[in-house]
Enzyme design. Structure first.
Site, PDB file in Angstrom:
ATOM      1  N   LYS A  16       0.843  -1.202   0.000  1.00  0.00           N
ATOM      2  CA  LYS A  16       0.000   0.000   0.000  1.00  0.00           C
ATOM      3  C   LYS A  16       0.882   1.257   0.000  1.00  0.00           C
ATOM      4  CE  LYS A  16      -3.729  -2.570   2.270  1.00  0.00           C
ATOM      5  NZ  LYS A  16      -4.598  -2.714   3.473  1.00  0.00           N
ATOM      6  N   TYR A  56     -12.257  -3.079  -3.436  1.00  0.00           N
ATOM      7  CA  TYR A  56     -12.805  -3.141  -2.070  1.00  0.00           C
ATOM      8  C   TYR A  56     -14.337  -3.092  -2.048  1.00  0.00           C
ATOM      9  CZ  TYR A  56      -8.185  -2.721   0.158  1.00  0.00           C
ATOM     10  OH  TYR A  56      -6.906  -2.959   0.608  1.00  0.00           O
ATOM     11  N   PHE A  64     -15.602   3.169   7.185  1.00  0.00           N
ATOM     12  CA  PHE A  64     -14.232   3.567   6.839  1.00  0.00           C
ATOM     13  C   PHE A  64     -13.951   3.526   5.335  1.00  0.00           C
ATOM     14  CE2 PHE A  64     -14.023  -0.986   8.008  1.00  0.00           C
ATOM     15  CZ  PHE A  64     -13.451  -1.534   6.858  1.00  0.00           C
ATOM     16  N   ARG A  92      -1.300 -14.693   3.846  1.00  0.00           N
ATOM     17  CA  ARG A  92      -2.045 -14.033   4.934  1.00  0.00           C
ATOM     18  C   ARG A  92      -1.306 -14.204   6.266  1.00  0.00           C
ATOM     19  NH1 ARG A  92      -6.719 -10.885   3.843  1.00  0.00           N
ATOM     20  NH2 ARG A  92      -7.786 -11.768   5.654  1.00  0.00           N
ATOM     21  N   THR A  98      -5.186  -8.055  10.383  1.00  0.00           N
ATOM     22  CA  THR A  98      -5.539  -6.751   9.804  1.00  0.00           C
ATOM     23  C   THR A  98      -5.111  -5.600  10.715  1.00  0.00           C
ATOM     24  OG1 THR A  98      -7.454  -7.817   8.797  1.00  0.00           O
ATOM     25  CG2 THR A  98      -7.471  -5.411   8.863  1.00  0.00           C
ATOM     26  N   ARG A 109       2.936  -7.054   9.230  1.00  0.00           N
ATOM     27  CA  ARG A 109       2.239  -6.015  10.004  1.00  0.00           C
ATOM     28  C   ARG A 109       2.705  -5.975  11.455  1.00  0.00           C
ATOM     29  NH1 ARG A 109      -3.573  -7.540   7.337  1.00  0.00           N
ATOM     30  NH2 ARG A 109      -3.540  -6.113   5.550  1.00  0.00           N
ATOM     31  N   ASN A 119      -1.832  -0.250   7.272  1.00  0.00           N
ATOM     32  CA  ASN A 119      -1.265  -1.573   7.561  1.00  0.00           C
ATOM     33  C   ASN A 119      -0.399  -2.159   6.431  1.00  0.00           C
ATOM     34  OD1 ASN A 119      -3.369  -2.229   5.901  1.00  0.00           O
ATOM     35  ND2 ASN A 119      -4.438  -3.533   7.373  1.00  0.00           N
ATOM     36  N   HIS A 122      -1.579  -5.701   1.459  1.00  0.00           N
ATOM     37  CA  HIS A 122      -2.828  -6.441   1.259  1.00  0.00           C
ATOM     38  C   HIS A 122      -2.505  -7.843   0.735  1.00  0.00           C
ATOM     39  CE1 HIS A 122      -6.629  -7.759  -0.561  1.00  0.00           C
ATOM     40  NE2 HIS A 122      -5.915  -8.044  -1.632  1.00  0.00           N
ATOM     41  N   GLU A 133      -8.640 -10.746  -8.161  1.00  0.00           N
ATOM     42  CA  GLU A 133      -7.825  -9.550  -7.958  1.00  0.00           C
ATOM     43  C   GLU A 133      -6.656  -9.480  -8.943  1.00  0.00           C
ATOM     44  OE1 GLU A 133      -6.990  -9.675  -3.745  1.00  0.00           O
ATOM     45  OE2 GLU A 133      -9.105  -9.397  -3.246  1.00  0.00           O
TER      46      GLU A 133
HETATM   47  P1  RTP Z   1      -6.521  -6.417   3.140  1.00  0.00           P
HETATM   48  O1  RTP Z   1      -7.754  -6.666   2.300  1.00  0.00           O
HETATM   49  O2  RTP Z   1      -5.935  -5.052   2.941  1.00  0.00           O
HETATM   50  O3  RTP Z   1      -5.507  -7.513   3.075  1.00  0.00           O
HETATM   51  O4  RTP Z   1      -7.001  -6.383   4.613  1.00  0.00           O
HETATM   52  P2  RTP Z   1      -7.777  -7.470   5.425  1.00  0.00           P
HETATM   53  O5  RTP Z   1      -8.377  -8.516   4.561  1.00  0.00           O
HETATM   54  O6  RTP Z   1      -6.830  -7.889   6.493  1.00  0.00           O
HETATM   55  O7  RTP Z   1      -8.929  -6.579   6.063  1.00  0.00           O
HETATM   56  P3  RTP Z   1     -10.369  -6.130   5.515  1.00  0.00           P
HETATM   57  O8  RTP Z   1     -11.308  -6.281   6.640  1.00  0.00           O
HETATM   58  O9  RTP Z   1     -10.677  -6.740   4.193  1.00  0.00           O
HETATM   59  O10 RTP Z   1     -10.138  -4.568   5.304  1.00  0.00           O
HETATM   60  C1  RTP Z   1      -9.472  -4.084   4.207  1.00  0.00           C
HETATM   61  C2  RTP Z   1      -8.601  -2.935   4.588  1.00  0.00           C
HETATM   62  O11 RTP Z   1      -9.417  -1.837   5.005  1.00  0.00           O
HETATM   63  C3  RTP Z   1      -8.729  -1.097   5.987  1.00  0.00           C
HETATM   64  N1  RTP Z   1      -9.543  -1.034   7.194  1.00  0.00           N
HETATM   65  N2  RTP Z   1      -9.686   0.057   7.905  1.00  0.00           N
HETATM   66  N3  RTP Z   1     -11.625   0.261  10.944  1.00  0.00           N
HETATM   67  C4  RTP Z   1     -10.879   0.707   9.965  1.00  0.00           C
HETATM   68  O12 RTP Z   1     -10.506   1.863   9.899  1.00  0.00           O
HETATM   69  C5  RTP Z   1     -10.480  -0.242   8.940  1.00  0.00           C
HETATM   70  N4  RTP Z   1     -10.820  -1.512   8.880  1.00  0.00           N
HETATM   71  C6  RTP Z   1     -10.237  -2.021   7.777  1.00  0.00           C
HETATM   72  C7  RTP Z   1      -7.410  -1.783   6.257  1.00  0.00           C
HETATM   73  O13 RTP Z   1      -6.405  -1.144   5.432  1.00  0.00           O
HETATM   74  C8  RTP Z   1      -7.679  -3.188   5.769  1.00  0.00           C
HETATM   75  O14 RTP Z   1      -6.479  -3.832   5.427  1.00  0.00           O
END
Ligand code: RTP
Length: 155
Positions: A16, A56, A64, A92, A98, A109, A119, A122, A133
């Site tokens: 990112k 997304y 968010f 992962r 996350t 992370r 973070n 991705h 993707e």
């Molecule tokens: P990623 O898709 O980036 O690998 O992340 P992830 O699966 O671990 O998490 P996901 O729930 O899919 O969320 C995607 C990205 O959104 C941002 N996020 N911000 N509460 C918040 O402010 C919040 N929650 C999620 C993070 O950048 C997360 O990686």
């Protein structure tokens, strides 16, 4: 030989904008290389808003979401496709939870990030999303399927 019987998958990993701007590109790529996965796509890319929104789209209803789109489009990202046995789940694990506060030390992370909203990386959450993707972020000619000249001890 054993690896060929197991599930070879592809995953989409993206450094990112914070990871790029903090100079963590080499460090992050290196972790996937050292693990033994095979890089099949790599580029530095300024993501347009529409692509970030498509990537997304499952998070569209989250509070968010606007901040997330702004973050992802705030500067160039590094797009990667990685191939290997169990690479989706394994990536992962290498990436960590996350929320970096919950991410174990030793993960990307856990070692390199502080906040969920920053973070650094991705990784696709399923083989299906890996395919989706990679197709979303790469054009066909940008991907290389290749085999090492020597015996593939690692996959
Ligand atoms: P990623 O898709 O980036 O690998 O992340 P992830 O699966 O671990 O998490 P996901 O729930 O899919 O969320 C995607 C990205 O959104 C941002 N996020 N911000 N509460 C918040 O402010 C919040 N929650 C999620 C993070 O950048 C997360 O990686």
């Amino acid at each position: 030989l054993v690896a060929s019987l197991e599930q070879v998958e592809e995953t989409y990993v993206m450094i990112k904008p914070d990871g790029v701007q903090r100079g963590l590109v080499g460090e992050i790529i290196s972790r996937f290389e050292r693990k033994g996965f095979r890089l099949t796509g790599l580029k530095l890319f300024q993501c347009p808003t529409e692509l970030a929104e498509e990537h997304y789209k499952d998070l569209q209803s989250k509070p968010f979401f606007p901040k997330l789109i702004k973050y992802i489009t705030s500067g160039p990202v590094v797009c990667m496709a990685w191939e290997g046995v169990g690479v989706v789940a394994s990536a992962r694990k290498l990436i960590g939870s996350t929320n970096p506060l919950q991410a174990e030390p030793g993960t990307i992370r856990g070692d390199l990030a502080v906040q969920t909203g920053r973070n650094v990386v991705h990784g696709s959450d399923s083989p299906e999303n890996g395919q989706r993707e990679i197709a979303l972020w790469f054009k066909e000619g940008e991907l290389c399927q290749w085999t090492p000249a020597q015996a593939p001890w690692l996959w």
